[in-house]
Motif scaffolding. Structure first.
Motif, PDB file in Angstrom:
ATOM      1  N   MET A  44       5.320 -38.732  -7.059  1.00 38.92           N
ATOM      2  CA  MET A  44       5.768 -39.083  -5.889  1.00 38.92           C
ATOM      3  C   MET A  44       4.785 -39.397  -5.087  1.00 38.92           C
ATOM      4  O   MET A  44       4.640 -40.547  -4.208  1.00 38.92           O
ATOM      5  N   SER A  45       3.586 -38.494  -4.982  1.00 38.53           N
ATOM      6  CA  SER A  45       2.529 -38.505  -3.968  1.00 38.53           C
ATOM      7  C   SER A  45       1.663 -39.944  -4.403  1.00 38.53           C
ATOM      8  O   SER A  45       1.265 -40.737  -3.447  1.00 38.53           O
ATOM      9  N   GLN A  46       1.482 -40.315  -5.825  1.00 33.10           N
ATOM     10  CA  GLN A  46       0.850 -41.440  -6.140  1.00 33.10           C
ATOM     11  C   GLN A  46       1.530 -42.540  -5.730  1.00 33.10           C
ATOM     12  O   GLN A  46       0.885 -43.682  -5.367  1.00 33.10           O
ATOM     13  N   GLY A  47       2.686 -42.623  -5.755  1.00 30.53           N
ATOM     14  CA  GLY A  47       3.779 -43.794  -5.417  1.00 30.53           C
ATOM     15  C   GLY A  47       3.786 -43.936  -3.953  1.00 30.53           C
ATOM     16  O   GLY A  47       4.326 -45.221  -3.673  1.00 30.53           O
TER      17      GLY A  47
ATOM     18  N   LYS B  99       5.916 -29.872 -10.577  1.00 37.13           N
ATOM     19  CA  LYS B  99       4.303 -30.043 -10.045  1.00 37.13           C
ATOM     20  C   LYS B  99       4.203 -31.797 -10.527  1.00 37.13           C
ATOM     21  O   LYS B  99       3.668 -32.360  -9.464  1.00 37.13           O
ATOM     22  N   SER B 100       4.569 -31.949 -11.790  1.00 41.61           N
ATOM     23  CA  SER B 100       4.251 -33.331 -12.189  1.00 41.61           C
ATOM     24  C   SER B 100       5.146 -34.368 -11.515  1.00 41.61           C
ATOM     25  O   SER B 100       4.709 -35.265 -11.000  1.00 41.61           O
ATOM     26  N   GLN B 101       6.254 -33.997 -11.176  1.00 44.93           N
ATOM     27  CA  GLN B 101       7.106 -35.059 -10.293  1.00 44.93           C
ATOM     28  C   GLN B 101       6.496 -35.050  -8.969  1.00 44.93           C
ATOM     29  O   GLN B 101       6.570 -36.401  -8.342  1.00 44.93           O
TER      30      GLN B 101
ATOM     31  N   GLN C 212       7.294 -23.804 -17.487  1.00 43.75           N
ATOM     32  CA  GLN C 212       7.671 -25.041 -17.758  1.00 43.75           C
ATOM     33  C   GLN C 212       8.540 -25.888 -16.849  1.00 43.75           C
ATOM     34  O   GLN C 212       8.078 -27.091 -16.574  1.00 43.75           O
ATOM     35  N   ALA C 213       9.149 -25.004 -15.983  1.00 44.44           N
ATOM     36  CA  ALA C 213       9.976 -25.719 -14.715  1.00 44.44           C
ATOM     37  C   ALA C 213       9.020 -26.130 -13.739  1.00 44.44           C
ATOM     38  O   ALA C 213       9.202 -27.089 -13.118  1.00 44.44           O
ATOM     39  N   TYR C 214       8.306 -25.195 -13.507  1.00 47.68           N
ATOM     40  CA  TYR C 214       7.257 -25.188 -12.514  1.00 47.68           C
ATOM     41  C   TYR C 214       6.231 -26.489 -12.737  1.00 47.68           C
ATOM     42  O   TYR C 214       6.025 -27.483 -11.889  1.00 47.68           O
ATOM     43  N   ASP C 215       5.813 -26.654 -14.063  1.00 49.97           N
ATOM     44  CA  ASP C 215       4.929 -27.801 -14.485  1.00 49.97           C
ATOM     45  C   ASP C 215       5.735 -28.938 -14.350  1.00 49.97           C
ATOM     46  O   ASP C 215       5.139 -30.233 -13.766  1.00 49.97           O
TER      47      ASP C 215
ATOM     48  N   ILE D 192       1.381 -28.742  -2.897  1.00 47.65           N
ATOM     49  CA  ILE D 192       2.578 -28.088  -3.672  1.00 47.65           C
ATOM     50  C   ILE D 192       2.409 -26.876  -3.731  1.00 47.65           C
ATOM     51  O   ILE D 192       1.431 -26.206  -3.770  1.00 47.65           O
ATOM     52  N   PRO D 193       3.553 -26.061  -3.275  1.00 49.39           N
ATOM     53  CA  PRO D 193       3.630 -24.596  -3.656  1.00 49.39           C
ATOM     54  C   PRO D 193       3.234 -24.192  -4.557  1.00 49.39           C
ATOM     55  O   PRO D 193       3.305 -24.815  -5.863  1.00 49.39           O
TER      56      PRO D 193
END
Length: 257
Positions: A205-208, A199-201, A193-196, A217-218
């Motif tokens: 950030m990349s899209q923005g 990854k979502s954040q 859950q923490a990884y997901d 992403i590691p």
């Protein structure tokens, strides 16, 4: 003389880390940015607000008969202010110092409650545990050794005996939190859950960012160790807040701001 509260140690560490990060950023700017960014950095520095310490009472708060002095509060607030002012500049949002003062006072009250409870339960801190904690704090600050970490804190105005006292207090409070939180070992589900979330954040950030290029992403396995530490700290923070909430119910607390 009343001992400095634990929160001051945390903030002193934050100040040291910010200074180290600032030096690194300055070096990067000097190497690859040219006069334009140097001028911009100078303008930002000039715009940095100053902490408002007018009207701080001699006794900011009382916690079960123990006083938190105005001088303790000022030192702690200045460290907190430095961090929040930097964040405020980056976000473009104005810093509300009245709110920050209340938050700082509440944080100091919470720290004092934890310190008192750790003392009431007679937790001890050996020289070995203090030494290990100093080494851990040095590593967290990105410094090569605990000696350099201590030197940096001394440059912030702390004395060796105060540093040792603070670390000993921190060890005792850590034991209190560990005693209350029990097993904080993260499950695989919690780590995922923490990884997901991470990854979502990163994807957002990349899209923005300009160009929309997505940074690499590691993998979960590459981040597992960091994720374990992150989730464990979250659990400990939740346990600490639970203790504070319980202690606050029966505590005699007065804040004079």
């Amino acid at each position: 003389m009343k001992k400095l509260v634990m929160l001051m140690m945390t903030l002193a560490l934050a100040v040291v880390m910010a200074a180290c990060n600032g030096d690194s950023e300055d070096n990067n700017n000097e190497e690859g940015s040219g006069e334009g960014q140097s001028e911009q950095a100078s303008q930002q520095q000039q715009q940095m607000p100053e902490p408002d310490l007018e009207g701080i009472p001699d006794v900011v708060a009382e916690v079960n008969g123990e006083e938190i002095s105005g001088e303790e509060f000022k030192t702690t607030y200045e460290g907190q202010f430095q961090q929040m002012a930097m964040q405020s500049q980056m976000s473009g949002q104005e810093l509300n110092q009245d709110e920050l003062k209340q938050q700082t006072a509440e944080g100091m009250v919470s720290s004092e409650l934890l310190i008192q409870e750790a003392g009431n339960r007679n937790f001890e801190a050996s020289d070995k545990e203090v030494d290990e904690k100093l080494t851990e704090l040095a590593q967290q600050s990105g410094m090569e050794s605990k000696d350099k970490f201590i030197s940096a804190l001394e440059e912030q105005g702390m004395k060796q005996e105060d540093i040792n006292s603070q670390v000993k207090t921190q060890v005792k409070v850590d034991k209190l939190i560990a005693d209350e939180s029990g097993d904080t070992k993260p499950s695989e589900e919690e780590l995922q859950q923490a990884y997901d979330q991470f990854k979502s954040q990163r994807e957002q950030m990349s899209q923005g960012s300009e160009g929309g290029e997505q940074a690499e992403i590691p993998s979960f396995d590459e981040m597992k160790s960091d994720l374990e530490s992150q989730v464990k700290k979250q659990k400990e923070a939740e346990a600490a807040q639970t203790i504070i909430d319980k202690l606050r119910e029966d505590a005699d607390v007065t804040i004079n701001l």
